[in-house]
Motif scaffolding. Structure first.
Motif, PDB file in Angstrom:
ATOM      1  N   GLN A 112      34.951  38.484  34.421  1.00  0.00           N
ATOM      2  CA  GLN A 112      36.070  39.086  33.874  1.00  0.00           C
ATOM      3  C   GLN A 112      36.689  39.562  35.361  1.00  0.00           C
ATOM      4  O   GLN A 112      36.207  40.464  35.767  1.00  0.00           O
ATOM      5  CB  GLN A 112      35.975  40.145  32.968  1.00  0.00           C
ATOM      6  CG  GLN A 112      35.329  39.517  31.660  1.00  0.00           C
ATOM      7  CD  GLN A 112      36.241  38.591  31.026  1.00  0.00           C
ATOM      8  OE1 GLN A 112      37.345  38.582  31.009  1.00  0.00           O
ATOM      9  NE2 GLN A 112      35.563  37.637  30.410  1.00  0.00           N
ATOM     10  N   MET A 113      38.100  39.147  35.645  1.00  0.00           N
ATOM     11  CA  MET A 113      38.721  39.790  36.823  1.00  0.00           C
ATOM     12  C   MET A 113      40.235  39.360  36.447  1.00  0.00           C
ATOM     13  O   MET A 113      40.639  38.602  35.675  1.00  0.00           O
ATOM     14  CB  MET A 113      38.004  39.234  38.121  1.00  0.00           C
ATOM     15  CG  MET A 113      38.173  37.802  38.271  1.00  0.00           C
ATOM     16  SD  MET A 113      37.641  37.382  40.081  1.00  0.00           S
ATOM     17  CE  MET A 113      37.605  35.577  39.978  1.00  0.00           C
ATOM     18  N   ASP A 114      41.021  39.826  37.361  1.00  0.00           N
ATOM     19  CA  ASP A 114      42.708  39.847  37.562  1.00  0.00           C
ATOM     20  C   ASP A 114      42.729  38.288  37.379  1.00  0.00           C
ATOM     21  O   ASP A 114      42.118  37.386  38.077  1.00  0.00           O
ATOM     22  CB  ASP A 114      43.146  40.503  38.699  1.00  0.00           C
ATOM     23  CG  ASP A 114      44.526  40.582  38.749  1.00  0.00           C
ATOM     24  OD1 ASP A 114      45.212  39.322  38.710  1.00  0.00           O
ATOM     25  OD2 ASP A 114      45.072  41.657  38.601  1.00  0.00           O
ATOM     26  N   ILE A 115      43.593  37.970  36.520  1.00  0.00           N
ATOM     27  CA  ILE A 115      44.082  36.564  36.237  1.00  0.00           C
ATOM     28  C   ILE A 115      44.720  36.062  37.703  1.00  0.00           C
ATOM     29  O   ILE A 115      44.441  34.810  37.834  1.00  0.00           O
ATOM     30  CB  ILE A 115      45.252  36.557  35.426  1.00  0.00           C
ATOM     31  CG1 ILE A 115      45.633  35.019  34.933  1.00  0.00           C
ATOM     32  CG2 ILE A 115      46.497  37.309  35.879  1.00  0.00           C
ATOM     33  CD1 ILE A 115      44.375  34.013  34.562  1.00  0.00           C
ATOM     34  N   ARG A 116      45.306  36.617  38.594  1.00  0.00           N
ATOM     35  CA  ARG A 116      45.663  36.148  39.850  1.00  0.00           C
ATOM     36  C   ARG A 116      44.481  35.770  40.567  1.00  0.00           C
ATOM     37  O   ARG A 116      44.391  34.752  41.316  1.00  0.00           O
ATOM     38  CB  ARG A 116      46.433  37.281  40.496  1.00  0.00           C
ATOM     39  CG  ARG A 116      47.803  37.439  39.833  1.00  0.00           C
ATOM     40  CD  ARG A 116      48.486  38.605  40.516  1.00  0.00           C
ATOM     41  NE  ARG A 116      47.747  39.961  40.398  1.00  0.00           N
ATOM     42  CZ  ARG A 116      48.172  40.975  40.935  1.00  0.00           C
ATOM     43  NH1 ARG A 116      49.219  41.240  41.608  1.00  0.00           N
ATOM     44  NH2 ARG A 116      47.311  42.082  40.681  1.00  0.00           N
TER      45      ARG A 116
END
Length: 212
Positions: A112-116
């Protein structure tokens, strides 16, 4: 007399020196100190130290840049962080991509991480996009890449080594690796031969066993 006050004064003086050296204006000393502590903790956890020159930072700060130009900057910082103080370094495209996202290696990328970051990971995992990115770094960022008939690739910056020197270094290491692999195979073959001889002695003794 007051150690906390002394430490605070030292921090403020250091920030004042940095402010003059970098030619910037700090809106809040307290917020800057708080932010620097978070960055320091993040560095301690990741154990990587990406760096970039002031000229690149101010160029990107003062002049609007496209998304792809920002990606090139990230890739350049990633490559420099992988090389470190060496003249060159062997790596692979996944390693470069992981550093672009701010992680030490591909295995450190969380689910899980920033969509960018997810979008960057997805796009530049494709061979075509990564090749184009590396080509532009070679053309515009003084990056050197060598990957003739080998797994992975060698990277360098042209102010530390020439392409010819990089090629010689890579080919010599490739030969060294082949010789080490060959030596390992020979040692395994010798060990196997010795174990086979030992088995033959145990099951085929020179004096036959008489069974009464």
């Amino acid at each position: 007399m007051y150690s906390d006050l002394e430490e605070l004064c030292i921090d403020h003086y250091r920030l004042h020196q940095a402010e003059e050296f970098l030619n910037v204006n700090l809106f809040s000393f307290d917020l800057t100190v708080e932010g620097s502590i978070k960055l320091d903790r993040a560095y301690s956890e990741n154990k990587i130290c990406p760096m970039i020159s002031f000229s690149h930072i101010w160029n990107y700060k003062d002049n609007p840049k496209s998304e792809y130009e920002i990606i090139q900057l990230l890739a350049f910082i990633a490559i420099k962080s992988i090389i470190g103080n060496r003249r060159c370094r062997k790596t692979n495209k996944q390693h470069i991509l992981a550093r672009m996202l701010g992680f030490a290696s591909i295995k450190d990328i969380p689910e899980q991480m920033d969509i960018r970051l997810v979008e960057v990971l997805k796009k530049y995992s494709h061979r075509h996009h990564m090749k184009k990115l590396l080509d532009d770094l070679i053309l515009n960022w003084n990056v050197l890449v060598y990957s003739h008939q080998m797994r992975g690739l060698y990277i360098a910056i042209s102010n530390k080594i020439t392409l010819n020197e990089l090629a010689v270094f890579a080919e010599n290491n490739k030969r060294k690796s082949k010789l080490e692999a060959l030596k390992k195979l020979k040692n395994e073959a010798i060990a196997f031969a010795k174990s086979s001889q030992q088995l033959n002695k145990e099951f085929h003794p020179s004096h036959p066993i008489t069974v009464e």
